[in-house]
Design a protein around this motif. Structure first.
Motif, PDB file in Angstrom:
ATOM      1  N   SER A 115     -34.225 -15.306 -14.475  1.00 13.11           N
ATOM      2  CA  SER A 115     -34.953 -16.499 -14.443  1.00 13.11           C
ATOM      3  C   SER A 115     -34.962 -17.527 -12.651  1.00 13.11           C
ATOM      4  O   SER A 115     -35.715 -18.165 -13.521  1.00 13.11           O
ATOM      5  N   ALA A 116     -34.391 -17.364 -11.984  1.00  9.28           N
ATOM      6  CA  ALA A 116     -34.512 -18.052 -11.004  1.00  9.28           C
ATOM      7  C   ALA A 116     -35.790 -17.552 -10.499  1.00  9.28           C
ATOM      8  O   ALA A 116     -36.015 -16.709 -10.267  1.00  9.28           O
ATOM      9  N   VAL A 117     -36.418 -19.032 -10.314  1.00  9.03           N
ATOM     10  CA  VAL A 117     -38.058 -18.890  -9.543  1.00  9.03           C
ATOM     11  C   VAL A 117     -37.395 -19.466  -8.021  1.00  9.03           C
ATOM     12  O   VAL A 117     -37.303 -20.738  -8.433  1.00  9.03           O
ATOM     13  N   THR A 118     -37.979 -18.422  -6.802  1.00  8.46           N
ATOM     14  CA  THR A 118     -37.957 -18.536  -5.513  1.00  8.46           C
ATOM     15  C   THR A 118     -39.537 -18.810  -4.860  1.00  8.46           C
ATOM     16  O   THR A 118     -39.959 -17.832  -5.303  1.00  8.46           O
ATOM     17  N   PHE A 119     -40.171 -20.201  -4.444  1.00  5.91           N
ATOM     18  CA  PHE A 119     -41.290 -19.367  -3.854  1.00  5.91           C
ATOM     19  C   PHE A 119     -41.026 -19.501  -2.397  1.00  5.91           C
ATOM     20  O   PHE A 119     -40.390 -21.067  -1.717  1.00  5.91           O
ATOM     21  N   VAL A 120     -41.466 -18.715  -1.034  1.00  6.16           N
ATOM     22  CA  VAL A 120     -41.466 -19.321   0.338  1.00  6.16           C
ATOM     23  C   VAL A 120     -43.057 -19.439   0.907  1.00  6.16           C
ATOM     24  O   VAL A 120     -43.949 -17.781   1.158  1.00  6.16           O
ATOM     25  N   ASN A 121     -43.773 -20.303   0.664  1.00  7.72           N
ATOM     26  CA  ASN A 121     -44.672 -20.671   1.323  1.00  7.72           C
ATOM     27  C   ASN A 121     -46.042 -20.006   0.359  1.00  7.72           C
ATOM     28  O   ASN A 121     -46.467 -19.370   0.478  1.00  7.72           O
ATOM     29  N   SER A 122     -45.672 -20.268  -0.489  1.00  3.44           N
ATOM     30  CA  SER A 122     -46.397 -20.289  -2.502  1.00  3.44           C
ATOM     31  C   SER A 122     -46.103 -18.188  -2.684  1.00  3.44           C
ATOM     32  O   SER A 122     -46.816 -18.627  -3.652  1.00  3.44           O
ATOM     33  N   SER A 123     -45.092 -17.949  -2.162  1.00  2.00           N
ATOM     34  CA  SER A 123     -45.104 -16.455  -2.810  1.00  2.00           C
ATOM     35  C   SER A 123     -44.241 -16.509  -3.028  1.00  2.00           C
ATOM     36  O   SER A 123     -43.124 -17.067  -2.962  1.00  2.00           O
ATOM     37  N   ARG A 124     -43.739 -16.156  -4.849  1.00  2.00           N
ATOM     38  CA  ARG A 124     -42.578 -15.809  -5.422  1.00  2.00           C
ATOM     39  C   ARG A 124     -41.547 -14.961  -4.653  1.00  2.00           C
ATOM     40  O   ARG A 124     -42.500 -13.721  -4.889  1.00  2.00           O
ATOM     41  N   LEU A 125     -40.370 -15.102  -4.785  1.00  5.56           N
ATOM     42  CA  LEU A 125     -39.383 -13.729  -4.482  1.00  5.56           C
ATOM     43  C   LEU A 125     -38.769 -13.933  -5.552  1.00  5.56           C
ATOM     44  O   LEU A 125     -38.557 -14.297  -6.433  1.00  5.56           O
ATOM     45  N   ARG A 126     -38.492 -12.274  -5.390  1.00  5.72           N
ATOM     46  CA  ARG A 126     -37.907 -11.816  -6.609  1.00  5.72           C
ATOM     47  C   ARG A 126     -36.188 -12.158  -6.861  1.00  5.72           C
ATOM     48  O   ARG A 126     -36.328 -11.724  -5.468  1.00  5.72           O
ATOM     49  N   PRO A 127     -35.869 -12.303  -8.131  1.00  5.41           N
ATOM     50  CA  PRO A 127     -34.196 -12.776  -7.684  1.00  5.41           C
ATOM     51  C   PRO A 127     -33.938 -11.116  -7.261  1.00  5.41           C
ATOM     52  O   PRO A 127     -32.884 -11.889  -6.428  1.00  5.41           O
ATOM     53  N   ASP A 128     -33.890  -9.762  -7.071  1.00  2.74           N
ATOM     54  CA  ASP A 128     -33.522  -8.632  -6.250  1.00  2.74           C
ATOM     55  C   ASP A 128     -34.354  -8.903  -4.817  1.00  2.74           C
ATOM     56  O   ASP A 128     -34.152  -7.841  -3.757  1.00  2.74           O
ATOM     57  N   ALA A 129     -34.466 -10.166  -3.795  1.00  4.24           N
ATOM     58  CA  ALA A 129     -35.680 -10.130  -3.166  1.00  4.24           C
ATOM     59  C   ALA A 129     -34.168  -9.445  -1.921  1.00  4.24           C
ATOM     60  O   ALA A 129     -33.395 -10.144  -1.747  1.00  4.24           O
ATOM     61  N   PRO A 130     -34.545  -9.071  -0.817  1.00  2.00           N
ATOM     62  CA  PRO A 130     -33.616  -8.655   0.519  1.00  2.00           C
ATOM     63  C   PRO A 130     -33.112 -10.564   0.746  1.00  2.00           C
ATOM     64  O   PRO A 130     -34.472 -11.001   0.610  1.00  2.00           O
ATOM     65  N   PRO A 131     -32.998 -10.241   1.993  1.00  2.03           N
ATOM     66  CA  PRO A 131     -32.710 -11.235   2.732  1.00  2.03           C
ATOM     67  C   PRO A 131     -33.740 -11.850   3.160  1.00  2.03           C
ATOM     68  O   PRO A 131     -34.279 -10.822   3.765  1.00  2.03           O
ATOM     69  N   ARG A 132     -34.060 -12.843   3.165  1.00  2.00           N
ATOM     70  CA  ARG A 132     -35.359 -13.481   4.188  1.00  2.00           C
ATOM     71  C   ARG A 132     -35.166 -14.750   4.865  1.00  2.00           C
ATOM     72  O   ARG A 132     -34.499 -15.508   4.983  1.00  2.00           O
ATOM     73  N   VAL A 133     -35.609 -14.162   6.217  1.00  3.72           N
ATOM     74  CA  VAL A 133     -34.802 -15.446   7.054  1.00  3.72           C
ATOM     75  C   VAL A 133     -36.712 -15.410   7.441  1.00  3.72           C
ATOM     76  O   VAL A 133     -37.987 -15.640   6.814  1.00  3.72           O
TER      77      VAL A 133
END
Length: 180
Positions: A115-133
């Motif tokens: 249920s965690a919602v995270t955005f980087v520059n307005s694009s949603r990251l999936r909860p299982d997304a790889p690490p983001r630089v």
């Protein structure tokens, strides 16, 4: 400066266990004298969020990390407390910001929190997304009333990497050993 990424913790070596407390803007400024500022990544609140800190700092020491989430900080981990209630898609263990001398600042959302919602520059990251630089000027958003884009209730931070040290290249590993 290029080269930061966010990522959730995982197994780490003893060398990667360095942590430091989250500092608010006033405390961080108070530690700064006329001398050079410490190497750090600063995250500054964009807009207004009643419970969220105005800023937080990650010292650029290899393995330094801050957990990001809601509720009270645990006694064993350095945390950035975004809010105290289970609203707008912010989980207790939402993610981790970590410094790696080879990659920079790394963000990883915790995959166990669907249920965690995270955005980087307005694009949603999936909860299982790889690490983001992360890179200078990125905007990191947590929670919100919509899943497709930051909106009402999203707590957003601007990423400032201007005080980061140069990254250290990884040593090259030979593909094969030469025969004698």
């Amino acid at each position: 400066h290029v080269g930061t990424q966010l990522g959730c913790g995982g197994a780490a070596s003893d060398e990667d266990d360095a942590t430091q407390p989250a500092l608010d803007a006033a405390a961080w400024e108070a530690t700064q004298g006329a001398e050079e500022s410490p190497a750090a990544a600063r995250f500054t609140l964009v807009g207004d969020a009643a419970e969220a800190p105005a800023s937080f700092t990650l010292l650029c020491e290899h393995g330094a990390r801050l957990e990001i989430g809601r509720l009270q900080p645990s006694e064993t981990a350095d945390r950035v407390l975004l809010c105290t209630s289970n609203t707008n898609g912010i989980s207790r263990q939402h993610g981790v910001v970590r410094y790696d001398r080879h990659q920079g600042v790394v963000y990883l959302g915790c995959a166990h929190s669907t249920s965690a919602v995270t955005f980087v520059n307005s694009s949603r990251l999936r909860p299982d997304a790889p690490p983001r630089v992360l890179v200078q000027g990125d905007t990191l958003g947590f929670g919100g009333s919509t899943l497709s884009a930051p909106g009402v209730g999203t707590i957003s931070y601007s990423v400032d990497l201007s005080l980061m040290p140069p990254l250290v290249p990884r040593p090259e590993v030979p593909l094969y050993a030469a025969s004698p």
